[in-house]
Design an enzyme around this catalytic site. Structure first.
Site, PDB file in Angstrom:
ATOM      1  N   CYS A   2       0.816  -1.211   0.000  1.00 34.25           N
ATOM      2  CA  CYS A   2       0.000   0.000   0.000  1.00 34.25           C
ATOM      3  C   CYS A   2       0.854   1.267   0.000  1.00 34.25           C
ATOM      4  CB  CYS A   2      -0.882   0.024   1.235  1.00 34.25           C
ATOM      5  SG  CYS A   2      -1.879  -1.436   1.445  1.00 34.25           S
ATOM      6  N   ARG A  27       5.172  -0.052  -5.865  1.00 38.86           N
ATOM      7  CA  ARG A  27       5.154  -0.812  -4.618  1.00 38.86           C
ATOM      8  C   ARG A  27       4.255  -2.042  -4.724  1.00 38.86           C
ATOM      9  NH1 ARG A  27       6.520   2.309   0.162  1.00 38.86           N
ATOM     10  NH2 ARG A  27       4.991   1.143   1.336  1.00 38.86           N
ATOM     11  N   TRP A  74      -2.985  -2.735  -1.415  1.00 44.15           N
ATOM     12  CA  TRP A  74      -2.646  -4.131  -1.715  1.00 44.15           C
ATOM     13  C   TRP A  74      -3.475  -4.952  -0.738  1.00 44.15           C
ATOM     14  CZ3 TRP A  74      -0.306  -8.437   0.626  1.00 44.15           C
ATOM     15  CH2 TRP A  74       0.190  -9.410  -0.253  1.00 44.15           C
ATOM     16  N   ASN A 100      -1.983   2.285   5.697  1.00 47.23           N
ATOM     17  CA  ASN A 100      -1.073   1.181   5.344  1.00 47.23           C
ATOM     18  C   ASN A 100      -0.859   0.353   6.600  1.00 47.23           C
ATOM     19  OD1 ASN A 100      -0.763   2.415   2.905  1.00 47.23           O
ATOM     20  ND2 ASN A 100       1.405   2.908   3.153  1.00 47.23           N
ATOM     21  N   GLY A 101      -0.771  -0.952   6.443  1.00 43.44           N
ATOM     22  CA  GLY A 101      -0.495  -1.802   7.603  1.00 43.44           C
ATOM     23  C   GLY A 101      -1.679  -2.687   7.932  1.00 43.44           C
ATOM     24  N   GLU A 482      18.138 -17.396  -7.298  1.00 41.01           N
ATOM     25  CA  GLU A 482      17.727 -16.046  -7.689  1.00 41.01           C
ATOM     26  C   GLU A 482      17.199 -16.051  -9.133  1.00 41.01           C
ATOM     27  OE1 GLU A 482      16.858 -13.499  -6.342  1.00 41.01           O
ATOM     28  OE2 GLU A 482      17.056 -11.868  -7.774  1.00 41.01           O
ATOM     29  N   LYS A 486      13.479 -14.927 -10.314  1.00 41.71           N
ATOM     30  CA  LYS A 486      13.249 -13.891 -11.339  1.00 41.71           C
ATOM     31  C   LYS A 486      12.279 -14.422 -12.391  1.00 41.71           C
ATOM     32  CE  LYS A 486      14.238 -10.825  -9.991  1.00 41.71           C
ATOM     33  NZ  LYS A 486      14.701 -10.888  -8.671  1.00 41.71           N
ATOM     34  N   GLU A 489       8.642 -14.897 -10.901  1.00 44.69           N
ATOM     35  CA  GLU A 489       7.899 -13.688 -10.522  1.00 44.69           C
ATOM     36  C   GLU A 489       7.571 -12.806 -11.732  1.00 44.69           C
ATOM     37  OE1 GLU A 489       9.900 -11.537  -7.352  1.00 44.69           O
ATOM     38  OE2 GLU A 489      11.773 -11.429  -8.432  1.00 44.69           O
ATOM     39  N   HIS A 505      17.648 -36.771  -6.854  1.00 44.71           N
ATOM     40  CA  HIS A 505      16.944 -37.356  -5.712  1.00 44.71           C
ATOM     41  C   HIS A 505      15.453 -37.030  -5.745  1.00 44.71           C
ATOM     42  CE1 HIS A 505      20.677 -38.711  -4.001  1.00 44.71           C
ATOM     43  NE2 HIS A 505      21.193 -37.506  -4.152  1.00 44.71           N
ATOM     44  N   LYS A 598       6.303  -4.539  -3.907  1.00 40.26           N
ATOM     45  CA  LYS A 598       7.716  -4.183  -3.832  1.00 40.26           C
ATOM     46  C   LYS A 598       8.202  -4.169  -2.398  1.00 40.26           C
ATOM     47  CE  LYS A 598      11.534  -2.575  -5.587  1.00 40.26           C
ATOM     48  NZ  LYS A 598      12.313  -3.658  -6.216  1.00 40.26           N
TER      49      LYS A 598
HETATM   50  C1  G6P Z   1       9.266  -8.515  -2.022  1.00 40.46           C
HETATM   51  C2  G6P Z   1       9.834  -8.150  -3.380  1.00 40.46           C
HETATM   52  C3  G6P Z   1      11.152  -8.887  -3.611  1.00 40.46           C
HETATM   53  C4  G6P Z   1      12.110  -8.606  -2.473  1.00 40.46           C
HETATM   54  C5  G6P Z   1      11.497  -8.955  -1.120  1.00 40.46           C
HETATM   55  C6  G6P Z   1      12.336  -8.435   0.021  1.00 40.46           C
HETATM   56  O1  G6P Z   1       8.803  -9.828  -2.037  1.00 40.46           O
HETATM   57  O2  G6P Z   1       8.923  -8.446  -4.398  1.00 40.46           O
HETATM   58  O3  G6P Z   1      11.729  -8.470  -4.844  1.00 40.46           O
HETATM   59  O4  G6P Z   1      13.288  -9.328  -2.671  1.00 40.46           O
HETATM   60  O5  G6P Z   1      10.214  -8.343  -0.980  1.00 40.46           O
HETATM   61  O6  G6P Z   1      12.285  -7.037  -0.004  1.00 40.46           O
HETATM   62  P1  G6P Z   1      13.367  -6.094   0.638  1.00 40.46           P
HETATM   63  O7  G6P Z   1      12.842  -4.715   0.400  1.00 40.46           O
HETATM   64  O8  G6P Z   1      13.399  -6.434   2.099  1.00 40.46           O
HETATM   65  O9  G6P Z   1      14.669  -6.360  -0.016  1.00 40.46           O
END
Ligand code: G6P
Length: 603
Positions: A2, A27, A74, A100-101, A482, A486, A489, A505, A598
């Site tokens: 949010c 975000r 969100w 927010n929250g 990673e 990527k 997502e 396994h 985000k």
């Molecule tokens: C969310 C984002 C990710 C990020 C993670 C941790 O899930 O979509 O891309 O790696 O949060 O966020 P931070 O701000 O703590 O790195």
């Protein structure tokens, strides 16, 4: 997640609110809304879906006025519908607010409000908060005392921006565990959950602390503590500019940010080096503190967790310090056995990830030293950890991180080298060799970007597949994780990462003719190549990411990157391109993948 924006001044509020909301879009959100007050009437407009829909809708509505608040939501409590979108209001519009929250005791508060005759129109915890605030206002008779009482009784996390009907031209704000900042310039005032939303209007920002109250009028902001006693706050120069949130000539922010990596990494290195030596003095980190550490715990979420996994290998091999990496959401609830000599390193781009923030608090409670690697200046984790090393990625807009991840790695390498030196594990030659290796990274990253075309071709070959596997050994396994994140997502292709030796396994049963397997191959080269041969023999379409000049037998496509002792930093780039181009190929919203946020400010 949010986002909040607020404005009170001389100009019409609506365009400023909408622009602010656009700047907060990155975000992640699924509905949006605004409330604008013309002095007499507060008008609200909201909808499920994107800000551009709100923009279009408000063109034919009469939202005039120079004071207002806006929100991107969100969904947590209640679906992403117009009804549940913010702003929420009390029945007579005496209180209009965005939040927010999460209000944790909302169910109990709601029951009490129902007993007092309040009715509810949405499924949200925010509506309960607004009506509870309305109840507090009716008891206390004025906003400051009402907000003070509200904070005494409401549990959970909140950043709340409020318009009180009787207080024309004023915005009130409170926060707990969710960021809010206030800016004042040229007789106007701005409020936001995130600096980019208002950075173009003012660079001097007041960062609100937990349980502070802000009373914002045109050109002035007053602050109060939780008992409504006035306090003095000092504005801090923001480290972000509005332009950073424009994508320029690039098709997407994701692509722009992949290309920004050499610069972002270079800036991060330069900020932490002085005359060729690591210098953490700005962060207050002493040689003695590092020397006395006997164990490292890295806590993080998402990609930052993967950066932590890479750094675990680095810390253990270079600094010879036992290192554990934990998902922050697990760490905080499992009473970790932290030694007195523990250093807890929290890695976070946003500095606001709730689980990482709470992990820092848990570490502090246990008496450990806490060090944050954070990108957003003045964020909660940066402020709460004892020491902070800032990465210099600039504002990262795409939800899926790329450049922030790369800067986390370099900040971490420098921390590892400094730990090694402090512990007497590096002579001067070895120390210099590591610094050289790190300093060489920006140029190698620039060179790695040239893989774009080949990665795009490879992406075209895997974009229609339902499953993709990523494998690697040692630190390459962390990079594979990673790469897998990527891809899933951004493109929504199901992807999994396996330690190359572990695939047989179980997961190898899923390999069919044409199943793509992406192999990061540097560490334990021959053994990994053998694992690649195993999947190839079962029909996999094999893609390798390897150092220049390395012949990866069995790979149908080899994406070559410059050789480096910090292979994780260069190897991740082709994987970012793969994720990006698969998303583009499938027509997905690559910068704002569905359901993702985000900055994850709830548990
Ligand atoms: C969310 C984002 C990710 C990020 C993670 C941790 O899930 O979509 O891309 O790696 O949060 O966020 P931070 O701000 O703590 O790195």
């Amino acid at each position: 997640m949010c986002g909040i924006v607020g404005f009170t001044g001389k100009r019409q509020a609506l365009p400023i609110l909408l622009k602010g909301l656009e700047r907060l879009e990155y975000r992640g959100y699924d509905s949006a809304g605004v409330a604008v007050c013309d002095g007499k009437t507060t008008r609200i407009s909201k909808n499920a879906g994107r800000v551009y829909v709100l923009k279009y809708k408000t063109e034919s509505e009469n939202l005039v006025g120079t004071c207002g608040i806006g929100h991107t939501r969100w969904a947590t409590h209640g679906k992403a519908t117009e009804e549940n979108a913010h702003p929420h209001t009390s029945e007579d519009l005496a209180v209009v607010a965005v939040h927010n929250g999460i209000i944790e005791n909302y169910a109990r508060l709601k029951t009490m409000l129902v007993e007092k005759g309040y009715a509810f129109y949405s499924q949200t915890d925010t509506e309960v908060a607004v009506k509870w605030l309305d109840y507090c206002l009716k008891q206390e008779g004025e906003p400051l005392q009402a907000l003070s009482r509200f904070m005494e009784q409401v549990e959970g996390s909140y950043a709340l921006a409020v318009l009180f009907k009787e207080y024309e031209g004023e915005i009130y704000a409170i926060r707990k565990d969710s960021p809010l900042l206030v800016g004042v310039a040229n007789g106007e005032s701005f409020l936001a959950s995130d600096a980019p939303a208002i950075a173009e209007y003012t660079g001097d920002l007041y960062y609100m602390e937990n349980k502070e109250i802000a009373q914002i009028t045109a050109g002035e902001a007053r602050f109060y503590d939780e008992r409504a006693q006035e306090i003095k706050k000092v504005a801090v120069r923001a480290k972000t500019s509005g332009e950073e949130t424009e994508k320029g000539a690039f098709a997407h922010f994701t692509l722009k940010e992949i290309f920004e990596q050499p610069k972002a990494v270079e800036r991060t290195i330069n900020a932490l080096l002085k005359d060729g030596f690591i210098d953490f003095s700005a962060a207050g980190i002493s040689e003695k503190m590092l020397k006395e550490r006997g164990q490292v715990w890295i806590v993080a979420c998402g990609s930052a967790y993967h950066a932590g996994l890479v750094l675990q290998y680095f810390f253990e091999s270079v600094a010879k310090i036992p290192t554990r990496v934990e998902l922050a959401s697990e760490f905080r609830y499992r009473n970790p056995l932290l030694g007195k000599d523990a250093l807890v390193v929290a890695i976070s781009q946003s500095g606001e990830t709730a689980d990482t923030l709470f992990a820092v608090r848990e570490a502090k409670r246990a008496g450990a030293e806490t060090l944050a690697i954070v990108n957003v200046y003045g964020s909660s984790i940066a402020r709460e950890a004892k020491y902070t090393l800032y990465t210099q990625a600039g504002t990262e807009v795409a939800v899926a991180t790329t450049k922030a991840y790369s800067t986390q790695l370099v900040a971490g390498y420098l921390l590892g080298v400094e730990l090694a030196r402090g512990r007497g594990g590096l002579d001067e030659r070895a120390y210099r060799a590591w610094i050289e290796e790190i300093v060489a990274l920006p140029a190698k990253l620039s060179q790695t970007l040239e893989i774009r075309g080949e990665a795009e071709q490879a992406a075209k070959r895997i974009a229609k597949q339902p499953n993709v596997f990523f494998i690697g050994r040692g630190v390459d396994y962390a990079t594979a994780m990673e790469g897998s994140l990527k891809l899933k997502e951004i493109s929504y292709i199901h992807a999994e990462a396996y330690a190359a030796g572990e695939l047989k396994h179980g997961a190898i049963s899923l390999i069919e003719t044409g199943t793509p397997v992406v192999c990061v191959v540097d560490s334990m080269f021959e053994k990994t190549v053998s694992n690649l041969a195993e999947v190839k023999a079962r029909g996999a379409f094999t893609i390798a990411v390897a150092g220049e000049g390395k012949n990866v037998e069995g790979a149908e496509v080899t994406l070559s990157v410059p050789n480096s002792r910090l292979f994780a930093s260069v190897a991740v780039v082709p994987l970012q391109f793969l994720g990006y181009y698969c998303g583009v190929e499938r027509g997905e919203d690559v910068d704002k993948p569905r359901n993702l946020a985000k900055s994850v400010t709830v548990e």
